[in-house]
Design an enzyme around this catalytic site. Structure first.
Site, PDB file in Angstrom:
ATOM      1  N   ASP A   1       1.093  -1.112   0.267  1.00  0.00           N
ATOM      2  CA  ASP A   1       0.026   0.129   0.031  1.00  0.00           C
ATOM      3  C   ASP A   1       0.867   1.298   0.052  1.00  0.00           C
ATOM      4  OD1 ASP A   1      -2.391  -1.497   0.088  1.00  0.00           O
ATOM      5  OD2 ASP A   1      -2.325  -1.664   2.350  1.00  0.00           O
TER       6      ASP A   1
ATOM      7  N   TYR B   1       6.344  -9.807   6.532  1.00  0.00           N
ATOM      8  CA  TYR B   1       6.225  -8.425   6.954  1.00  0.00           C
ATOM      9  C   TYR B   1       6.846  -8.068   8.386  1.00  0.00           C
ATOM     10  CZ  TYR B   1       3.324  -7.142   2.884  1.00  0.00           C
ATOM     11  OH  TYR B   1       2.796  -7.091   1.679  1.00  0.00           O
TER      12      TYR B   1
END
Length: 249
Positions: free
Chosen positions: A57, A115
């Protein structure tokens, strides 16, 4: 492009996502994908269309995003890397490249993604850290955070950790590991899973931070997951603290 001579190339891309709308190309904003495609196209002399392991994002970084593309131009991978990088801005780089089997698919073949959400504990702002760390002002309870993180491991319906605006067909995902560690004043929340929902890791990080601050009890995490209620989780933390660390195949 000559289909008989076409070969598939697998690349790793590293970027600081601060200036970009995310990985995926968009009409009215600058993305990492479009800049890398343009750079590769400039080297190869034809249009390049990348397929990545997934999208990151706006404002999210990547230590190694993985993507593939096809070309009928014969070029040494290292020369491709050098040629692309001289055409890219300083905050984006192709870090590796190799020819791979033509059946390889960077998105569908991905098995694990990791992540890491980073933050630092300090009452004074640190510009060198602010690029990819969230500043927090008080030390959270790491023991409680890790207890809560353990409840996330496994295959669950993670609807409560999905922001509105996503287009997932199912909220079921599998988390292989989730842990919180600290060195000095740097805290890292690492999450490894088969796939992630929209803003999922940032909501997980926000929820674990709330656990560390005593706003949510660690033992309540299984019940929160079962409730599928987004309002029972913590805030969605800002994107700049999040980095896609690795993709495994």
């Amino acid at each position: 492009m000559d289909d008989l001579l076409t070969r598939r190339v697998k690349i790793g891309v590293q970027y600081i996502g601060t200036k970009y709308c995310g990985w995926q190309s968009q009409k009215n904003a600058v993305s990492v994908q479009e800049l890398v495609e343009k750079a590769l196209g400039g080297v190869l002399g034809h249009e390049v269309r990348l397929t990545a392991s997934g999208r990151t994002d706006e404002g999210v970084h990547a230590r190694r995003q993985v993507a593939h593309f096809d070309t009928d131009v014969e070029i040494k991978p290292f020369n491709l890397i050098l040629g692309a990088n001289v055409r890219l801005p300083d905050d984006i780089a192709v870090v590796d490249a190799e020819y791979t089997d033509n059946s390889f698919d960077a998105r569908r073949d991905a098995k694990r993604k990791t992540y890491v959400y980073r933050m630092y504990v300090d009452s004074v702002r640190r510009p060198f850290l602010d690029v990819n760390h969230l500043q927090i002002y008080r030390q959270p309870d790491l023991s409680a955070m890790n207890k809560a993180a353990a409840a996330l491991v496994g295959r669950h319906d993670f609807k409560c950790f999905c922001a509105t605006g996503g287009n997932a067909k199912t909220f079921v995902r599998e988390i292989f590991s989730c842990d919180v560690r600290q060195e000095g004043n740097i805290i890292e929340i690492s999450v490894c899973g088969n796939a992630f929902l929209y803003n999922m890791v940032r909501i997980v990080a926000g929820t674990l931070l709330w656990v560390g601050r005593g706003k949510i009890k660690a033992e309540d995490l299984p019940q929160i997951i079962a409730s599928k209620d987004r309002s029972r989780c913590g805030k969605t933390l800002p994107p700049h603290g999040l980095t896609l660390e690795s993709v495994e195949y």
